[in-house]
Design a protein around this motif. Structure first.
Motif, PDB file in Angstrom:
ATOM      1  N   GLY A  95      15.425 -29.186  10.639  1.00 12.47           N
ATOM      2  CA  GLY A  95      14.293 -28.284  10.846  1.00 12.47           C
ATOM      3  C   GLY A  95      13.890 -28.194  12.300  1.00 12.47           C
ATOM      4  N   LEU A  96      14.036 -29.283  13.033  1.00 13.10           N
ATOM      5  CA  LEU A  96      13.716 -29.290  14.458  1.00 13.10           C
ATOM      6  C   LEU A  96      14.649 -28.362  15.223  1.00 13.10           C
ATOM      7  CD1 LEU A  96      11.849 -30.609  16.549  1.00 13.10           C
ATOM      8  CD2 LEU A  96      13.478 -32.501  16.705  1.00 13.10           C
ATOM      9  N   TRP A  97      15.923 -28.339  14.856  1.00 12.21           N
ATOM     10  CA  TRP A  97      16.847 -27.393  15.490  1.00 12.21           C
ATOM     11  C   TRP A  97      16.453 -25.957  15.159  1.00 12.21           C
ATOM     12  CZ3 TRP A  97      20.328 -26.289  19.022  1.00 12.21           C
ATOM     13  CH2 TRP A  97      21.067 -25.112  18.891  1.00 12.21           C
ATOM     14  N   ALA A  98      16.130 -25.701  13.888  1.00  9.68           N
ATOM     15  CA  ALA A  98      15.781 -24.343  13.477  1.00  9.68           C
ATOM     16  C   ALA A  98      14.559 -23.827  14.226  1.00  9.68           C
ATOM     17  CB  ALA A  98      15.535 -24.306  11.967  1.00  9.68           C
ATOM     18  N   GLU A  99      13.595 -24.688  14.502  1.00 10.16           N
ATOM     19  CA  GLU A  99      12.359 -24.252  15.156  1.00 10.16           C
ATOM     20  C   GLU A  99      12.424 -24.311  16.677  1.00 10.16           C
ATOM     21  OE1 GLU A  99       8.738 -25.055  12.047  1.00 10.16           O
ATOM     22  OE2 GLU A  99       9.134 -26.598  13.541  1.00 10.16           O
ATOM     23  N   ASN A 100      13.102 -25.338  17.208  1.00  8.80           N
ATOM     24  CA  ASN A 100      13.040 -25.570  18.651  1.00  8.80           C
ATOM     25  C   ASN A 100      14.387 -25.952  19.244  1.00  8.80           C
ATOM     26  OD1 ASN A 100      10.110 -25.393  19.571  1.00  8.80           O
ATOM     27  ND2 ASN A 100       9.906 -26.767  17.822  1.00  8.80           N
ATOM     28  N   GLY A 101      15.474 -25.453  18.645  1.00  6.51           N
ATOM     29  CA  GLY A 101      16.793 -25.813  19.135  1.00  6.51           C
ATOM     30  C   GLY A 101      17.072 -25.278  20.534  1.00  6.51           C
ATOM     31  N   THR A 141      19.570 -33.321  25.334  1.00  9.97           N
ATOM     32  CA  THR A 141      18.446 -33.231  24.412  1.00  9.97           C
ATOM     33  C   THR A 141      18.163 -34.635  23.889  1.00  9.97           C
ATOM     34  OG1 THR A 141      19.022 -30.988  23.706  1.00  9.97           O
ATOM     35  CG2 THR A 141      17.551 -32.244  22.279  1.00  9.97           C
ATOM     36  N   LEU A 142      16.989 -35.141  24.183  1.00 15.36           N
ATOM     37  CA  LEU A 142      16.563 -36.469  23.746  1.00 15.36           C
ATOM     38  C   LEU A 142      15.642 -36.301  22.546  1.00 15.36           C
ATOM     39  CD1 LEU A 142      16.497 -39.551  24.367  1.00 15.36           C
ATOM     40  CD2 LEU A 142      14.465 -39.091  25.775  1.00 15.36           C
ATOM     41  N   ILE A 143      15.943 -37.007  21.458  1.00 14.22           N
ATOM     42  CA  ILE A 143      15.198 -36.813  20.215  1.00 14.22           C
ATOM     43  C   ILE A 143      14.517 -38.104  19.799  1.00 14.22           C
ATOM     44  CG2 ILE A 143      15.364 -36.220  17.764  1.00 14.22           C
ATOM     45  CD1 ILE A 143      17.496 -34.262  18.433  1.00 14.22           C
ATOM     46  N   ASP A 144      13.210 -38.007  19.533  1.00 16.57           N
ATOM     47  CA  ASP A 144      12.420 -39.141  19.065  1.00 16.57           C
ATOM     48  C   ASP A 144      11.597 -38.703  17.863  1.00 16.57           C
ATOM     49  OD1 ASP A 144      11.500 -41.714  18.969  1.00 16.57           O
ATOM     50  OD2 ASP A 144      10.479 -41.674  20.908  1.00 16.57           O
ATOM     51  N   VAL A 164      19.544 -41.602  36.323  1.00 15.68           N
ATOM     52  CA  VAL A 164      20.985 -41.852  36.214  1.00 15.68           C
ATOM     53  C   VAL A 164      21.801 -40.563  36.243  1.00 15.68           C
ATOM     54  CG1 VAL A 164      20.696 -44.040  35.016  1.00 15.68           C
ATOM     55  CG2 VAL A 164      20.909 -41.940  33.678  1.00 15.68           C
ATOM     56  N   GLY A 165      21.162 -39.461  36.616  1.00 12.72           N
ATOM     57  CA  GLY A 165      21.918 -38.255  36.928  1.00 12.72           C
ATOM     58  C   GLY A 165      21.914 -37.156  35.898  1.00 12.72           C
ATOM     59  N   ALA A 166      21.040 -37.199  34.904  1.00 11.48           N
ATOM     60  CA  ALA A 166      20.972 -36.096  33.951  1.00 11.48           C
ATOM     61  C   ALA A 166      20.575 -34.809  34.672  1.00 11.48           C
ATOM     62  CB  ALA A 166      19.967 -36.402  32.848  1.00 11.48           C
ATOM     63  N   ALA A 167      21.295 -33.721  34.394  1.00 13.38           N
ATOM     64  CA  ALA A 167      20.975 -32.447  35.022  1.00 13.38           C
ATOM     65  C   ALA A 167      19.672 -31.877  34.475  1.00 13.38           C
ATOM     66  CB  ALA A 167      22.114 -31.455  34.797  1.00 13.38           C
ATOM     67  N   GLU A 168      19.475 -32.004  33.171  1.00 11.75           N
ATOM     68  CA  GLU A 168      18.249 -31.569  32.515  1.00 11.75           C
ATOM     69  C   GLU A 168      17.956 -32.530  31.365  1.00 11.75           C
ATOM     70  OE1 GLU A 168      18.830 -27.629  31.065  1.00 11.75           O
ATOM     71  OE2 GLU A 168      19.196 -26.745  33.062  1.00 11.75           O
ATOM     72  N   VAL A 169      16.676 -32.728  31.071  1.00 13.80           N
ATOM     73  CA  VAL A 169      16.282 -33.546  29.930  1.00 13.80           C
ATOM     74  C   VAL A 169      15.288 -32.746  29.098  1.00 13.80           C
ATOM     75  CG1 VAL A 169      15.230 -35.680  29.125  1.00 13.80           C
ATOM     76  CG2 VAL A 169      16.609 -35.688  31.218  1.00 13.80           C
ATOM     77  N   HIS A 170      15.705 -32.395  27.885  1.00 10.34           N
ATOM     78  CA  HIS A 170      14.871 -31.637  26.957  1.00 10.34           C
ATOM     79  C   HIS A 170      14.467 -32.569  25.820  1.00 10.34           C
ATOM     80  CE1 HIS A 170      15.954 -27.823  28.929  1.00 10.34           C
ATOM     81  NE2 HIS A 170      17.123 -28.419  29.118  1.00 10.34           N
ATOM     82  N   LEU A 171      13.182 -32.696  25.593  1.00 14.68           N
ATOM     83  CA  LEU A 171      12.662 -33.634  24.609  1.00 14.68           C
ATOM     84  C   LEU A 171      12.288 -32.898  23.331  1.00 14.68           C
ATOM     85  CD1 LEU A 171      11.889 -36.624  24.179  1.00 14.68           C
ATOM     86  CD2 LEU A 171       9.627 -36.089  25.106  1.00 14.68           C
ATOM     87  N   ARG A 172      12.802 -33.387  22.199  1.00 11.92           N
ATOM     88  CA  ARG A 172      12.487 -32.822  20.889  1.00 11.92           C
ATOM     89  C   ARG A 172      11.937 -33.924  19.987  1.00 11.92           C
ATOM     90  NH1 ARG A 172      12.680 -29.263  23.711  1.00 11.92           N
ATOM     91  NH2 ARG A 172      13.797 -27.276  23.566  1.00 11.92           N
ATOM     92  N   ILE A 173      10.853 -33.607  19.292  1.00 14.55           N
ATOM     93  CA  ILE A 173      10.105 -34.604  18.531  1.00 14.55           C
ATOM     94  C   ILE A 173      10.082 -34.218  17.057  1.00 14.55           C
ATOM     95  CG2 ILE A 173       7.894 -35.795  18.289  1.00 14.55           C
ATOM     96  CD1 ILE A 173       9.402 -36.345  20.920  1.00 14.55           C
ATOM     97  N   GLY A 174      10.432 -35.173  16.187  1.00 15.37           N
ATOM     98  CA  GLY A 174      10.553 -34.918  14.757  1.00 15.37           C
ATOM     99  C   GLY A 174       9.254 -34.956  13.977  1.00 15.37           C
ATOM    100  N   SER A 175       8.140 -34.694  14.625  1.00 13.55           N
ATOM    101  CA  SER A 175       6.835 -34.604  13.972  1.00 13.55           C
ATOM    102  C   SER A 175       5.942 -33.721  14.827  1.00 13.55           C
ATOM    103  CB  SER A 175       6.204 -35.997  13.803  1.00 13.55           C
ATOM    104  OG  SER A 175       5.984 -36.603  15.066  1.00 13.55           O
ATOM    105  N   LEU A 201       9.869 -29.243  25.994  1.00 15.90           N
ATOM    106  CA  LEU A 201       9.355 -30.121  24.943  1.00 15.90           C
ATOM    107  C   LEU A 201       9.121 -29.288  23.697  1.00 15.90           C
ATOM    108  CD1 LEU A 201       8.041 -32.764  23.836  1.00 15.90           C
ATOM    109  CD2 LEU A 201       5.890 -32.002  24.909  1.00 15.90           C
ATOM    110  N   GLY A 202       9.599 -29.782  22.567  1.00 14.28           N
ATOM    111  CA  GLY A 202       9.381 -29.110  21.297  1.00 14.28           C
ATOM    112  C   GLY A 202       9.075 -30.092  20.190  1.00 14.28           C
ATOM    113  N   TYR A 203       8.098 -29.741  19.356  1.00 12.10           N
ATOM    114  CA  TYR A 203       7.708 -30.558  18.215  1.00 12.10           C
ATOM    115  C   TYR A 203       8.113 -29.860  16.920  1.00 12.10           C
ATOM    116  CZ  TYR A 203       4.354 -33.115  21.251  1.00 12.10           C
ATOM    117  OH  TYR A 203       3.741 -33.873  22.218  1.00 12.10           O
TER     118      TYR A 203
END
Length: 473
Positions: free
Chosen positions: A272-278, A354-357, A376-387, A425-427
């Protein structure tokens, strides 16, 4: 966040209950680490051992050997009401005219203060400041003039809030779930008896079979000889208030809660997180351990949509570092994050991530992890939250920060993103939570993400149509 407690009760036909209770508490250790205890009954008298600390530290072989009887209850505790000391450690036991009573409680009452004052005015003497003793005294009072089932029904009508209880009246073990079903409780069968537990993982640890969840407002009474059980539906509410965070974070992934395997629920939440904020990135990686199932479902859904995202472990966990959420100062919490989670450079360097918590509470861990990945060299960090964003405290028995410590309280998602330093950031939305759990939205407690609670609480709003008196603790 920390879960508050785990409860268990067993009735067996031909062996002592203490060792099975001990194993079951090990399986529930994640629900509380401050104290552990067991009460048994041998048909003549009650035996009790309660200590501070982890299960393995609270009991030695002699302790187990001295807990005689084939019926008993157990408890692991992380306190949300009452002191952190042996006075509030459980199971709580009392002796009165109608026999002995032991009680293990997971949850939190919202009217404990008012009920304590009423009982104290009637001459009841309290030895702790916890709400569990309030339930015990109220039940003991009702047992003086009523049969067991009626006494429990009268107590259920008096206490308000969240509770799953494992109770022992003399040698009879009971399980009770509050009318809204806020905290979990399930029933299982063993070769030589029956077991009640907060999670089915405890039943698995005893080589038992899960029968079903205890229904909201249901009382289960186990036969003392382990041959069967009785079910009494004491109330049948129009709506429940099942805590959605059991599936998001608290329960073990291998537990079945309210009919759904937690691991599969988290994978569905990830989808569902991908469907809403992928978002298309090179790598999808979890924050271990609870983010793993979310990330797996998210990556699977992304690739089904035609993507080619890699699911990878990019953070290694040091399991010998304590929980960052309960470190006493902000500086110590930040230091502990770097000790606890170390990035794998080859997974991250030069890649979009994409970092998922599962959730964001104060934001300390998320901020530090985003910084680590950039370092440590990540080009981009996108945070997705499962709540959804946590914007309010929990009064139902979860140890959660106050409103002014919650990073999402009073901030937009974009404002939280700026504080954390993520590229996006996406919830997950409340509607997607309900869909993934296959539960009607109105049957879930989401007070911490909506500010609307299943019971009236001083200074807070409620979304329940049923009017209840506003009771402060």
């Amino acid at each position: 966040m920390d879960e508050k407690c785990g409860v268990v009760g067993v009735s067996l036909s031909d062996r002592a209950a203490a060792r099975p209770l001990y194993y079951a508490l090990y399986a529930l250790q994640h629900r509380g680490q401050e104290s552990a205890g067991i009460i048994t009954h041998d048909g003549f008298q009650q035996h009790s051992h309660v200590e501070m600390g982890l299960v393995g530290d609270a009991f030695d072989p002699d302790d187990i050997a001295e807990l005689n009887g084939s019926n008993g209850i157990g408890h692991v505790r992380y306190p949300t009401a009452g002191s952190v000391d042996t006075a509030c450690a459980q199971p709580f036991s009392v002796s009165f005219k109608s026999g002995s009573l032991g009680l293990s409680h997971n949850g939190n009452l919202v009217n404990a203060g008012a009920l304590r004052d009423e009982l104290a005015g009637m001459g009841h003497a309290f030895t702790s400041d916890g709400d569990t003793e309030v339930i015990a005294h109220d039940l003991a009072r009702n047992l003086l003039d009523a049969d067991l089932v009626t006494a429990v029904e009268e107590t259920m009508a008096t206490v308000h809030g969240s509770y799953s209880l494992a109770v022992m009246h003399d040698d009879r073990v009971l399980g009770l779930r509050d009318p809204q079903g806020n905290r979990p409780l399930c029933l299982g069968e063993l070769d030589d008896g029956y077991v009640l537990a907060s999670e089915s993982a405890a039943i698995d640890a005893l080589n038992g079979e899960l029968i079903r969840d205890v229904e909201p407002g249901e009382l289960i009474v186990l036969n003392p000889d382990g041959t069967g059980y009785e079910s009494h539906r004491l109330t049948d509410p129009d709506n429940t208030a099942r805590c959605f965070f059991e599936h998001v974070y608290f329960a073990r992934p291998d537990s079945t809660v309210d009919g759904k395997l937690v691991y599969e629920a988290r994978r569905e939440l990830g989808r569902g997180l991908w469907a809403e904020n992928g978002i298309d990135t090179d790598v999808v990686m979890p924050v271990p351990d609870s983010g793993r199932a979310f990330a797996s479902g998210y990556a699977e859904a992304a690739n089904e949509d035609g993507g080619s995202v890699e699911f990878a472990e990019g953070l290694m966990k040091n399991r010998y570092v304590g929980r960052t959420f309960i470190m006493p100062s902000q500086d110590e919490r930040e230091r502990a994050v770097r000790l606890k989670l170390n990035p794998i450079k080859s997974t991250v360097e030069g890649k979009t991530v994409t970092l998922i918590d599962d959730s964001i509470v104060r934001g300390t861990t998320s901020t530090q992890l985003v910084e680590l990945l950039h370092d440590v060299g990540a080009a981009e960090v996108h945070l997705r939250i499962g709540s959804p964003p946590i914007v309010a405290p929990c009064y139902m028995g979860i140890d959660m920060a106050s409103r002014d410590e919650l990073i999402a309280a009073g901030k937009t998602v974009e404002e939280v993103r700026e504080v954390i330093g993520a590229d996006s950031l996406g919830y997950l939305s409340p509607a997607s939570i309900a869909d993934a759990l296959d539960t009607a939205r109105e049957d879930l407690c989401m007070g911490c993400v909506t500010g609307e609670y299943p019971y009236d609480i001083d200074g807070e709003e409620t979304d329940r149509a049923v009017s209840r008196p506003v009771i402060g603790d």
